[in-house]
Design a protein around this motif. Structure first.
Motif, PDB file in Angstrom:
ATOM      1  N   VAL A 113      -0.125   2.434  -7.860  1.00 38.65           N
ATOM      2  CA  VAL A 113       0.759   1.328  -8.229  1.00 38.65           C
ATOM      3  C   VAL A 113       1.155   0.519  -7.001  1.00 38.65           C
ATOM      4  CG1 VAL A 113       3.074   0.784  -9.100  1.00 38.65           C
ATOM      5  CG2 VAL A 113       1.635   2.397 -10.335  1.00 38.65           C
ATOM      6  N   ALA A 114       1.487   1.205  -5.896  1.00 33.78           N
ATOM      7  CA  ALA A 114       1.897   0.525  -4.668  1.00 33.78           C
ATOM      8  C   ALA A 114       0.769  -0.290  -4.051  1.00 33.78           C
ATOM      9  CB  ALA A 114       2.420   1.547  -3.657  1.00 33.78           C
ATOM     10  N   ASP A 115      -0.481   0.148  -4.216  1.00 35.85           N
ATOM     11  CA  ASP A 115      -1.619  -0.553  -3.620  1.00 35.85           C
ATOM     12  C   ASP A 115      -2.179  -1.644  -4.514  1.00 35.85           C
ATOM     13  OD1 ASP A 115      -1.576   0.798  -1.240  1.00 35.85           O
ATOM     14  OD2 ASP A 115      -3.148   2.225  -1.769  1.00 35.85           O
ATOM     15  N   ARG A 116      -1.979  -1.539  -5.821  1.00 36.16           N
ATOM     16  CA  ARG A 116      -2.619  -2.482  -6.742  1.00 36.16           C
ATOM     17  C   ARG A 116      -1.674  -3.528  -7.323  1.00 36.16           C
ATOM     18  NH1 ARG A 116      -7.873  -2.359  -5.466  1.00 36.16           N
ATOM     19  NH2 ARG A 116      -8.693  -0.226  -5.469  1.00 36.16           N
ATOM     20  N   LEU A 117      -0.377  -3.249  -7.394  1.00 35.59           N
ATOM     21  CA  LEU A 117       0.573  -4.208  -7.939  1.00 35.59           C
ATOM     22  C   LEU A 117       1.415  -4.816  -6.823  1.00 35.59           C
ATOM     23  CD1 LEU A 117       1.758  -2.321 -11.161  1.00 35.59           C
ATOM     24  CD2 LEU A 117      -0.104  -3.975 -10.913  1.00 35.59           C
ATOM     25  N   ASP A 118       2.279  -5.721  -7.175  1.00 37.24           N
ATOM     26  CA  ASP A 118       3.127  -6.421  -6.206  1.00 37.24           C
ATOM     27  C   ASP A 118       4.146  -5.441  -5.615  1.00 37.24           C
ATOM     28  OD1 ASP A 118       5.200  -7.987  -5.000  1.00 37.24           O
ATOM     29  OD2 ASP A 118       4.525  -9.719  -6.152  1.00 37.24           O
ATOM     30  N   ARG A 119       4.000  -5.145  -4.328  1.00 33.72           N
ATOM     31  CA  ARG A 119       4.869  -4.149  -3.690  1.00 33.72           C
ATOM     32  C   ARG A 119       6.327  -4.560  -3.688  1.00 33.72           C
ATOM     33  NH1 ARG A 119       0.829  -2.600   1.439  1.00 33.72           N
ATOM     34  NH2 ARG A 119      -0.379  -1.037   0.295  1.00 33.72           N
ATOM     35  N   GLN A 120       6.603  -5.850  -3.539  1.00 33.64           N
ATOM     36  CA  GLN A 120       7.984  -6.312  -3.539  1.00 33.64           C
ATOM     37  C   GLN A 120       8.635  -6.094  -4.893  1.00 33.64           C
ATOM     38  OE1 GLN A 120       8.473 -10.494  -2.657  1.00 33.64           O
ATOM     39  NE2 GLN A 120      10.624 -10.251  -2.111  1.00 33.64           N
ATOM     40  N   LYS A 121       7.915  -6.412  -5.968  1.00 33.11           N
ATOM     41  CA  LYS A 121       8.453  -6.211  -7.315  1.00 33.11           C
ATOM     42  C   LYS A 121       8.657  -4.729  -7.610  1.00 33.11           C
ATOM     43  CE  LYS A 121       6.751 -10.424  -9.540  1.00 33.11           C
ATOM     44  NZ  LYS A 121       5.902 -10.978 -10.615  1.00 33.11           N
ATOM     45  N   ARG A 126       2.383  -8.467  -0.038  1.00 31.65           N
ATOM     46  CA  ARG A 126       2.775  -7.973  -1.363  1.00 31.65           C
ATOM     47  C   ARG A 126       1.598  -7.385  -2.131  1.00 31.65           C
ATOM     48  NH1 ARG A 126       3.852 -11.669  -4.688  1.00 31.65           N
ATOM     49  NH2 ARG A 126       3.309 -13.532  -3.495  1.00 31.65           N
ATOM     50  N   LYS A 127       0.428  -7.999  -1.985  1.00 31.16           N
ATOM     51  CA  LYS A 127      -0.763  -7.580  -2.737  1.00 31.16           C
ATOM     52  C   LYS A 127      -1.964  -7.482  -1.791  1.00 31.16           C
ATOM     53  CE  LYS A 127       0.918 -10.356  -6.645  1.00 31.16           C
ATOM     54  NZ  LYS A 127       0.584 -11.488  -7.546  1.00 31.16           N
ATOM     55  N   PRO A 128      -2.009  -6.463  -0.939  1.00 34.37           N
ATOM     56  CA  PRO A 128      -3.085  -6.351   0.062  1.00 34.37           C
ATOM     57  C   PRO A 128      -4.471  -6.163  -0.537  1.00 34.37           C
ATOM     58  CG  PRO A 128      -1.846  -4.312  -0.039  1.00 34.37           C
ATOM     59  CD  PRO A 128      -1.099  -5.301  -0.878  1.00 34.37           C
ATOM     60  N   PRO A 176       1.350   4.735  10.771  1.00 33.02           N
ATOM     61  CA  PRO A 176       0.858   3.395  10.412  1.00 33.02           C
ATOM     62  C   PRO A 176      -0.340   2.941  11.241  1.00 33.02           C
ATOM     63  CG  PRO A 176       3.248   3.407  10.610  1.00 33.02           C
ATOM     64  CD  PRO A 176       2.762   4.708  11.167  1.00 33.02           C
ATOM     65  N   THR A 177      -0.526   3.517  12.432  1.00 34.15           N
ATOM     66  CA  THR A 177      -1.690   3.146  13.247  1.00 34.15           C
ATOM     67  C   THR A 177      -2.948   3.889  12.790  1.00 34.15           C
ATOM     68  OG1 THR A 177      -1.383   4.893  14.929  1.00 34.15           O
ATOM     69  CG2 THR A 177      -0.132   2.856  15.221  1.00 34.15           C
ATOM     70  N   ILE A 178      -2.761   4.950  12.024  1.00 28.32           N
ATOM     71  CA  ILE A 178      -3.887   5.754  11.556  1.00 28.32           C
ATOM     72  C   ILE A 178      -4.384   5.264  10.188  1.00 28.32           C
ATOM     73  CG2 ILE A 178      -4.588   8.098  10.862  1.00 28.32           C
ATOM     74  CD1 ILE A 178      -2.470   9.171  12.789  1.00 28.32           C
ATOM     75  N   ILE A 179      -3.452   4.784   9.368  1.00 28.27           N
ATOM     76  CA  ILE A 179      -3.770   4.428   7.978  1.00 28.27           C
ATOM     77  C   ILE A 179      -3.976   2.917   7.848  1.00 28.27           C
ATOM     78  CG2 ILE A 179      -2.979   4.555   5.591  1.00 28.27           C
ATOM     79  CD1 ILE A 179      -1.089   6.839   6.521  1.00 28.27           C
ATOM     80  N   GLU A 180      -5.029   2.499   7.184  1.00 25.34           N
ATOM     81  CA  GLU A 180      -5.270   1.082   6.909  1.00 25.34           C
ATOM     82  C   GLU A 180      -4.209   0.566   5.940  1.00 25.34           C
ATOM     83  OE1 GLU A 180      -9.278   0.141   5.704  1.00 25.34           O
ATOM     84  OE2 GLU A 180     -10.046   1.905   6.760  1.00 25.34           O
ATOM     85  N   PRO A 181      -3.710  -0.684   6.148  1.00 29.88           N
ATOM     86  CA  PRO A 181      -2.657  -1.220   5.273  1.00 29.88           C
ATOM     87  C   PRO A 181      -3.003  -1.166   3.787  1.00 29.88           C
ATOM     88  CG  PRO A 181      -2.930  -2.622   7.188  1.00 29.88           C
ATOM     89  CD  PRO A 181      -4.029  -1.595   7.252  1.00 29.88           C
ATOM     90  N   LYS A 182      -4.266  -1.438   3.432  1.00 32.00           N
ATOM     91  CA  LYS A 182      -4.636  -1.463   2.015  1.00 32.00           C
ATOM     92  C   LYS A 182      -4.664  -0.066   1.394  1.00 32.00           C
ATOM     93  CE  LYS A 182      -9.655  -1.302   2.820  1.00 32.00           C
ATOM     94  NZ  LYS A 182     -10.942  -2.003   2.601  1.00 32.00           N
TER      95      LYS A 182
END
Length: 429
Positions: free
Chosen positions: A70-78, A196-198, A344-350
């Protein structure tokens, strides 16, 4: 301090930070007040206090495969906004359940409230990663640890004070108010669509069971192919056990061993002492991150905390216990800041949501198992000292494992990052 001032020039980070602090404040006050309400009402049944903690950890196991996707596919701010607002509504339901006074209903409402909030952290971490530069990650982690130390310093005291003055009902209403404020702050943020939607735009209708499971497994494959990330996650499983033990063992040793007649008052002193230790440790650790490699801080912190935790079990009076806990608290930021700045330096934002979607349930599973064992076994099968020894042993295991694998994996990552940087320079040239 200069780094902290610079990072607050980022308006998006500032609002997200204040929202997170506000949300934590309400949760700390509400949980502390509710814990003492349970201990007062059911003083002869310590299992209820442990079950209360379980209602905050078990929901992860019910929604673990959803939160990251859900966090990766939908609008994170919402997602972050609706989590806070729905959680506020669920807190009102908890208030109603307390008024009725039926414990199964109270536990069910706590469970549902916690389940909703499990969607918040992956979305919030994804937003945080999007609004900060890589060089600011460790500064943000240090700042968050500093805030956590303030909550440790004053959280118990404020929670108990609210409980004493306005009762459990007032404490829950404070929780509702702070969650609402947090949600409104998040809604007011101006974020780029890429933050919001990477992964592009998706609708809820597209997230069917097959899609969710497929995306969830992509997160697992990503973890398994990243050796450094996988090694850290192995340690997080043990940290779940630690969280389970720490969530109840401090108040148990005060109520049932060191200060049975005035454990509430001593809990305030404990919060002040422990919070002061974490605050001082946060400053020291922030300085150390500039001179010592992050993996070395994690290893050193694990061994140090193991020794201090085991020593705390041998406390014969309140003064000795508080002194040891102060020194124990000095070491916690070493691990928290180092991991918070490194991840955060190890994991890709998406991929942040899906990775967190695996990390959190693994930690919560071990935490829930630990709390379940404590609720069943304490005090009939084992003493409070055994809990301290077990938590200390977990830190020793983590420290030993990390000392064997992290140096090599960290060096490999540095080499890969350097090669990537050189290629980027060549392409730009």
């Amino acid at each position: 301090m200069k780094e902290f001032a610079e990072i607050f020039k980022n308006a998006s980070f500032t609002r997200l930070f204040i929202a997170n602090v506000t949300s934590q404040m309400g949760s700390v006050i509400g949980l502390t007040a509710f814990m003492f309400y349970i201990l007062d009402r059911f003083s002869e049944q310590p299992a209820y206090a442990t079950i209360t903690e379980l209602m905050f950890s078990l929901p992860t196991l019910a929604v673990f495969f959803l939160v990251g996707v859900v966090a990766d596919r939908l609008d994170r701010q919402k997602i972050a906004y609706y989590c806070e607002m729905i959680a506020a509504a669920m807190s009102l339901c908890v208030l109603g359940a307390v008024l009725i006074g039926w414990m199964p209903l109270i536990f069910m409402m706590l469970f549902l409230r916690s389940a909703v909030q499990k969607f918040f952290f992956p979305a919030e971490q994804g937003i945080l990663q999007g609004v900060l530069k890589k060089e600011d990650y460790t500064t943000a982690a240090g700042l968050n640890q500093l805030v956590n130390s303030v909550f440790m310093l004053f959280g118990n005291a404020i929670g108990i004070f609210v409980y004493w003055t306005v009762g459990i009902y007032g404490a829950i209403l404070v929780d509702v108010a702070t969650l609402t404020i947090s949600g409104l702050l998040i809604k007011s943020m101006k974020l780029d669509e890429g933050v919001r939607k990477p992964n592009g735009s998706y609708s809820i209708k597209e997230l069917n069971i097959r899609f969710i499971w497929s995306d969830f497994m992509i997160g697992l494959k990503y973890i398994l192919t990243n050796k450094l990330l996988l090694a850290l996650i192995y340690g997080f499983i043990a940290f779940g056990v630690v969280n389970g033990g720490f969530s109840v063992m401090q108040v148990f040793i005060l109520k049932y061993k060191l200060a049975p007649d005035n454990y509430e008052q001593v809990s305030i002193y404990f919060g002040i002492v422990f919070g002061a230790g974490v605050m001082i440790g946060s400053f020291l650790s922030s300085l150390l991150t500039q001179k010592v490699k992050l993996y070395k801080l994690i290893i050193l912190g694990a061994f140090y905390i193991a020794v201090m935790t085991i020593l705390a079990s041998y406390s014969t009076n309140i003064l000795v216990f508080l002194t040891i806990c102060f020194f124990l608290a000095l070491g916690l930021p070493m691990i928290n800041i180092a991991i918070g700045g490194w991840m955060p330096t190890i994991i890709e934002p998406k991929m942040m949501g899906r990775v967190q979607g695996w990390i959190t349930p693994l930690m919560m599973l071990s935490q829930s198992i630990t709390l379940g064992i404590i609720s069943i076994g304490y005090p009939n099968w084992f003493s409070i000292e055994i809990i301290y020894w077990f938590v200390g042993a977990c830190f020793l295991v983590v420290g030993g494992y990390y000392s064997l694998v992290l140096p090599k994996l960290a060096k490999e990552k540095e080499q890969k990052d350097e090669l990537a940087r050189q290629k980027e320079v060549q392409l730009n040239y």
